[in-house]
Design a protein around this motif. Sequence first.
Motif, PDB file in Angstrom:
ATOM      1  N   VAL A  78     -17.216 -18.190  19.330  1.00  0.00           N
ATOM      2  CA  VAL A  78     -17.610 -17.304  18.234  1.00  0.00           C
ATOM      3  C   VAL A  78     -16.350 -16.783  17.566  1.00  0.00           C
ATOM      4  O   VAL A  78     -15.479 -16.208  18.237  1.00  0.00           O
ATOM      5  N   HIS A  79     -16.241 -16.992  16.253  1.00  0.00           N
ATOM      6  CA  HIS A  79     -15.127 -16.417  15.500  1.00  0.00           C
ATOM      7  C   HIS A  79     -15.649 -15.190  14.759  1.00  0.00           C
ATOM      8  O   HIS A  79     -16.523 -15.298  13.911  1.00  0.00           O
ATOM      9  N   PRO A  80     -15.103 -13.987  15.058  1.00  0.00           N
ATOM     10  CA  PRO A  80     -15.655 -12.772  14.465  1.00  0.00           C
ATOM     11  C   PRO A  80     -15.052 -12.391  13.119  1.00  0.00           C
ATOM     12  O   PRO A  80     -15.479 -11.407  12.522  1.00  0.00           O
ATOM     13  N   GLY A  81     -14.037 -13.136  12.624  1.00  0.00           N
ATOM     14  CA  GLY A  81     -13.400 -12.752  11.368  1.00  0.00           C
ATOM     15  C   GLY A  81     -12.693 -11.425  11.482  1.00  0.00           C
ATOM     16  O   GLY A  81     -12.002 -11.146  12.458  1.00  0.00           O
ATOM     17  N   PHE A 102     -14.878 -15.967  22.947  1.00  0.00           N
ATOM     18  CA  PHE A 102     -14.640 -15.050  21.829  1.00  0.00           C
ATOM     19  C   PHE A 102     -13.242 -15.333  21.299  1.00  0.00           C
ATOM     20  O   PHE A 102     -12.267 -15.285  22.054  1.00  0.00           O
ATOM     21  N   ILE A 103     -13.124 -15.654  20.031  1.00  0.00           N
ATOM     22  CA  ILE A 103     -11.833 -16.026  19.463  1.00  0.00           C
ATOM     23  C   ILE A 103     -11.063 -14.749  19.150  1.00  0.00           C
ATOM     24  O   ILE A 103     -11.146 -14.176  18.059  1.00  0.00           O
ATOM     25  N   GLY A 104     -10.345 -14.306  20.155  1.00  0.00           N
ATOM     26  CA  GLY A 104      -9.601 -13.059  20.108  1.00  0.00           C
ATOM     27  C   GLY A 104      -9.078 -12.776  21.505  1.00  0.00           C
ATOM     28  O   GLY A 104      -9.192 -13.615  22.411  1.00  0.00           O
ATOM     29  N   PRO A 105      -8.509 -11.600  21.732  1.00  0.00           N
ATOM     30  CA  PRO A 105      -7.970 -11.268  23.050  1.00  0.00           C
ATOM     31  C   PRO A 105      -9.071 -11.169  24.108  1.00  0.00           C
ATOM     32  O   PRO A 105     -10.254 -10.985  23.779  1.00  0.00           O
ATOM     33  N   LEU A 313      -7.772 -20.916  16.587  1.00  0.00           N
ATOM     34  CA  LEU A 313      -8.703 -21.849  17.226  1.00  0.00           C
ATOM     35  C   LEU A 313      -8.021 -22.599  18.371  1.00  0.00           C
ATOM     36  O   LEU A 313      -8.603 -22.765  19.449  1.00  0.00           O
ATOM     37  N   HIS A 314      -6.799 -23.049  18.157  1.00  0.00           N
ATOM     38  CA  HIS A 314      -6.078 -23.753  19.216  1.00  0.00           C
ATOM     39  C   HIS A 314      -5.830 -22.838  20.415  1.00  0.00           C
ATOM     40  O   HIS A 314      -6.027 -23.237  21.571  1.00  0.00           O
ATOM     41  N   ILE A 315      -5.394 -21.606  20.144  1.00  0.00           N
ATOM     42  CA  ILE A 315      -5.117 -20.663  21.237  1.00  0.00           C
ATOM     43  C   ILE A 315      -6.395 -20.377  22.021  1.00  0.00           C
ATOM     44  O   ILE A 315      -6.394 -20.370  23.265  1.00  0.00           O
ATOM     45  N   ALA A 316      -7.504 -20.142  21.316  1.00  0.00           N
ATOM     46  CA  ALA A 316      -8.764 -19.835  21.990  1.00  0.00           C
ATOM     47  C   ALA A 316      -9.251 -21.005  22.826  1.00  0.00           C
ATOM     48  O   ALA A 316      -9.929 -20.817  23.843  1.00  0.00           O
ATOM     49  N   ALA A 317      -8.899 -22.224  22.415  1.00  0.00           N
ATOM     50  CA  ALA A 317      -9.301 -23.416  23.167  1.00  0.00           C
ATOM     51  C   ALA A 317      -8.391 -23.667  24.366  1.00  0.00           C
ATOM     52  O   ALA A 317      -8.580 -24.652  25.093  1.00  0.00           O
TER      53      ALA A 317
END
Length: 502
Positions: A78-81, A102-105, A313-317
């Motif tokens: 999920v990307h929350p913007g 969750f695409i974030g910390p 996206l790369h970091i979250a993956a």
Amino acid sequence: MFETVLIANRGEIALRVLRACKELGVRTAVVYSAADADSAAVRLADQAVRIGPASSRRSYLNAAAIVEAARQVGAQAVHPGYGFLSEDADFAEICADNGLTFIGPPPAVMAALADKSSARALMSRAGLPLPAGSVAPVATAAAAAEVADAVGYPVIVKAAAGGGGRGMTVVRHPAELARAYARTRAAAQAAFGDDRVYVERYLTEARHVEVQVLCDSHGNGVHLGTRDCSVQRRHQKLVEEAPAPALSAATLDAIAETALRGALEVGFVGAGTLEFLVDAEERFHFLEINCRIQVEHPVTEMVTGIDLVHEQLHIAAGVPLRWRQEEIRLHGVAVECRVNTEDPERDFAPTPGRLERFTPPGGPFTRVDTHASAGYLVGPWYDSLLAKVIVWAPDRELALNRLERALEEFDIAGPGVRTTIPFVRRVLDDAAFRKGRYTTGLVDRLLAAPSLPPPSSPLLPPPPSPSLPPPSSPAPAQRSTVTPTPRAAPAAEPDVPNRRTR
């Protein structure tokens, strides 16, 4: 890399994330409210899921419906913007509990950093300089007065859970403090459900400088230089540029290196921004860290050539950081201005309405991030950001001239609609701004000055009795209905999701 990412936002940032995903070969799904059924993101996404009515509380802030939408479409992340749930640690934890990235910390890191008081304490332990004031929240007006007396007036009372320019009150005299303290606590409780506040010295002639960082889950991190965000109204930014002008190279390097050290010390992961105040002697003080992509991220992209959403996206993956610090090079100058549907002559009051004309500028090194088009309805339900105009040039003077030219080209018209373009052009014409010697007091100074006739603007006068049509309904094709029941998530609002797939 993920197979499918759900974009839990709207407007220009939803479109920005969608495009980045498509460029990386990732399928996209977006959530949308009834008011956004005909949005550009909905049209372009591979799948779209209606999650509620226009009210953000029952749609974009409805964690249960968003998580259920992600499960419906088979998303892995999920990307929350920015805004909405982008810095909500509880939402990040709900995502994790439901098998979603969750695409974030990480939730624990976000919880510690989203609380400004906690973030100040962590950064202080990491050796970052803070403005004089309380590190922990102050529990009473009397305690606030003690802090204010110790650091000297003016001071600013800030909500510990604040964000987006809300929950802040500047106090210039001791007699005003008790009332300001009570008012800020009440506003913080209403806006964030948390009435804790802290007090710090208010720097009246300061620069607002921030640093973009990227950190992966393997302990690696880089900074991508500075941005100046001092042109603000009500603590919300109007114009941003990279790199921060009129500061020594030594100061810029010190701020950037300090920011990266702080981010790594607290275990930050993802794309984040550390914000500082810089005084006339170029002493800098940590303000806060933002655990999300920033509205002004394009200026950093323009001077570095790095796509920050790709990196998110790369970091979250789980991919190790693809850059080393020595590989980061800044080229030229980039400037961004926000085009909001607001009337600067009426204290930046929102001006909703339908756009009859919408023609963005073009030309070399000119980028416009927007979700709008001719016929688009600017409703009263969400933030007034309509577009961002970003330009690049080899030097600052040419960049400012290019932005001036681009704003002159921008054709926006609609009954009752006003924009911030005329005011931004006043900023660009200001002598102090042109020299890069401006501070956070610039906007107030311009508003207090005798108002000159604004530059010509293609805006139509308001009609005698403006009215807004109701939000459009989603198209009836290819719908399915599912009652949201994600694990560990709060009960959803009554409005049920409807899926549209293409």
